[in-house]
Design a protein around this motif. Sequence first.
Motif, mmCIF file in Angstrom:
data_model
loop_
_atom_site.group_PDB
_atom_site.id
_atom_site.type_symbol
_atom_site.label_atom_id
_atom_site.label_comp_id
_atom_site.label_asym_id
_atom_site.label_seq_id
_atom_site.Cartn_x
_atom_site.Cartn_y
_atom_site.Cartn_z
ATOM 1 N N UNK A 1 -4.845 4.619 8.827
ATOM 2 C CA UNK A 1 -3.053 4.551 9.334
ATOM 3 C C UNK A 1 -3.337 4.046 7.048
ATOM 4 N N UNK A 2 -4.512 3.422 6.827
ATOM 5 C CA UNK A 2 -4.306 3.227 5.358
ATOM 6 C C UNK A 2 -4.535 3.174 4.225
ATOM 7 N N UNK A 3 -4.871 5.032 5.268
ATOM 8 C CA UNK A 3 -5.377 5.876 4.057
ATOM 9 C C UNK A 3 -4.529 7.036 4.168
ATOM 10 N N UNK A 4 -3.932 7.176 4.720
ATOM 11 C CA UNK A 4 -2.412 8.326 4.790
ATOM 12 C C UNK A 4 -1.717 7.812 4.069
ATOM 13 N N UNK A 5 -1.529 6.309 4.036
ATOM 14 C CA UNK A 5 -0.531 5.331 2.842
ATOM 15 C C UNK A 5 -0.953 5.592 1.902
ATOM 16 N N UNK A 6 -2.133 5.210 1.764
ATOM 17 C CA UNK A 6 -3.351 5.833 -0.047
ATOM 18 C C UNK A 6 -2.902 7.579 -0.263
ATOM 19 N N UNK A 7 -3.387 8.141 0.399
ATOM 20 C CA UNK A 7 -2.858 9.724 -0.059
ATOM 21 C C UNK A 7 -1.991 10.533 -0.462
ATOM 22 N N UNK A 8 -0.936 9.523 0.360
ATOM 23 C CA UNK A 8 0.710 9.862 -0.162
ATOM 24 C C UNK A 8 1.105 8.991 -1.269
ATOM 25 N N UNK A 9 1.075 7.724 -0.573
ATOM 26 C CA UNK A 9 1.835 7.256 -1.553
ATOM 27 C C UNK A 9 0.926 6.221 -3.094
ATOM 28 N N UNK A 10 -0.223 6.523 -2.652
ATOM 29 C CA UNK A 10 -1.078 5.496 -3.917
ATOM 30 C C UNK A 10 -1.404 4.392 -3.608
ATOM 31 N N UNK A 11 -0.458 3.318 -2.320
ATOM 32 C CA UNK A 11 -0.997 2.273 -1.873
ATOM 33 C C UNK A 11 -0.735 2.265 -0.839
ATOM 34 N N UNK A 12 -1.932 1.163 -0.809
ATOM 35 C CA UNK A 12 -2.001 0.466 0.647
ATOM 36 C C UNK A 12 -1.027 -0.556 0.856
ATOM 37 N N UNK A 13 -0.686 -1.326 1.619
ATOM 38 C CA UNK A 13 0.050 -2.708 1.346
ATOM 39 C C UNK A 13 -0.684 -3.298 0.188
ATOM 40 N N UNK A 14 -1.813 -3.822 0.756
ATOM 41 C CA UNK A 14 -2.685 -4.615 -0.325
ATOM 42 C C UNK A 14 -1.931 -4.630 -1.775
ATOM 43 N N UNK A 15 -2.889 -2.827 -1.957
ATOM 44 C CA UNK A 15 -2.487 -2.587 -2.676
ATOM 45 C C UNK A 15 -0.974 -2.968 -3.663
ATOM 46 N N UNK A 16 0.011 -2.537 -2.400
ATOM 47 C CA UNK A 16 1.673 -2.251 -3.121
ATOM 48 C C UNK A 16 1.345 -4.498 -3.705
ATOM 49 N N UNK A 17 1.316 -4.666 -2.870
ATOM 50 C CA UNK A 17 1.677 -6.470 -3.123
ATOM 51 C C UNK A 17 0.364 -6.581 -4.855
ATOM 52 N N UNK A 18 -0.335 -6.077 -4.742
ATOM 53 C CA UNK A 18 -1.133 -6.197 -6.172
ATOM 54 C C UNK A 18 -1.051 -5.032 -7.338
ATOM 55 N N UNK A 19 0.572 -4.428 -7.313
ATOM 56 C CA UNK A 19 1.173 -3.918 -8.042
ATOM 57 C C UNK A 19 -0.590 -2.881 -8.787
ATOM 58 N N UNK A 20 -1.112 -2.185 -7.688
ATOM 59 C CA UNK A 20 -1.810 -1.139 -7.958
ATOM 60 C C UNK A 20 -1.529 0.509 -7.024
ATOM 61 N N UNK A 21 -2.374 1.385 -7.691
ATOM 62 C CA UNK A 21 -2.237 2.246 -7.119
ATOM 63 C C UNK A 21 -2.928 3.715 -7.955
#
Length: 371
Positions: free
Chosen positions: A96-116
């Motif tokens: 699930x994390x891989x799919x989020x990063x694959x198509x949005x650039x960010x996992x929940x952790x990356x979204x909080x850290x404001x990176x992609x």
Amino acid sequence: MKTTFPAPDAPSPWPSPTSPMPSPGRGRPGPFPRGRSRASWWNRVLAVLLDSALVSSVAWFATGSAPSFAALPTWGAQDPPLAPESTVWVGWTMLGLAVLQAYTGATPGKRVARIAVVDAGSGRPIGLLGTVLRWLAHFLDAILMLGYLRAAWHPEGRTFADSLLGTVVQHTVRPRPHRWVAWCRQQRDRHAPWLRWPPVVTSTVALVVCAAAAAGSLTAGGGSAESAADATTSCVSTGPFAATAMVSSSVSSSWESRLGVERTTEQSWRVAAGWSTGLGLDATDNPDVTVGEAVLSVRSADGRTYAAASPSDEGEDPLWWSMPDQVAATDLEAPEDVSGWDARVVLLDDDGEALAECTAPVPAVEAVGSP
């Protein structure tokens, strides 16, 4: 007389061989276009910790067993090893994390850290295949952690995996959308514009999820308990040495509490057996031999077997019940409930020859939960 002039040639969409290549700030996005900067190393560390807490919490709440670190590959075995059902939950959460990063650039952790994570050339997320390959390439980064540390001093903040896959990590919550995501947004805006929501909603959801995961990864309490079977089973020797074997079992349980939820984290079953020349038997005709040790094994109906790896420590009685005229005793541990299995007990002399043996069922025992 009407004079006509030739129309000017249409401009070519391709650059002239002699024209200068566009710079990253003008004709094409480049790894860090205007308004986008390299993600700091500490922001990346924060994202990894938050994602690891998310994976760990999901597995723990589902099964009671969780990995200590899962968001990035590392060398070395998990200690203690994960239960099979916990591994399944970890795998699905990581997907699930891989799919989020694959198509949005960010996992929940990356979204909080404001990176992609984006492609260095297009500035877009790299898709599922690229994300999986990048995750596998992190095994190269995990060698002495050099690749992960490389991102701290590399001019573009790249690990070895980033260099191999042509990716960079930007400091942004809104990278250029993946083509599939851009198409979905167009369809949404055309047919269901009411489904649009501001980016702050996504960031807030990611923050709440990561905060809950971080809290869920902290153990608030726990304990352990051991319970024994209410009765013992027995069998009489079939060998030249008249003796009776008694068998019993117990189970040890450990549990933890997180956010008010309790889960059993570890269970182990113990089977113990002892030999006695009393218990109503006539042992006057027993051969005059020196008794050595007892050997114990348990076997299920479908052929699974557990055996004592070594005899009990000298001077330590493995039995938790009293046994008259005891001559030898031993025990074994099993990772699963062995109630009802056949326990084979053998009594050996000093030379390792069998003096007595018999088989009895392992008595049932019920695990004790938290108080």
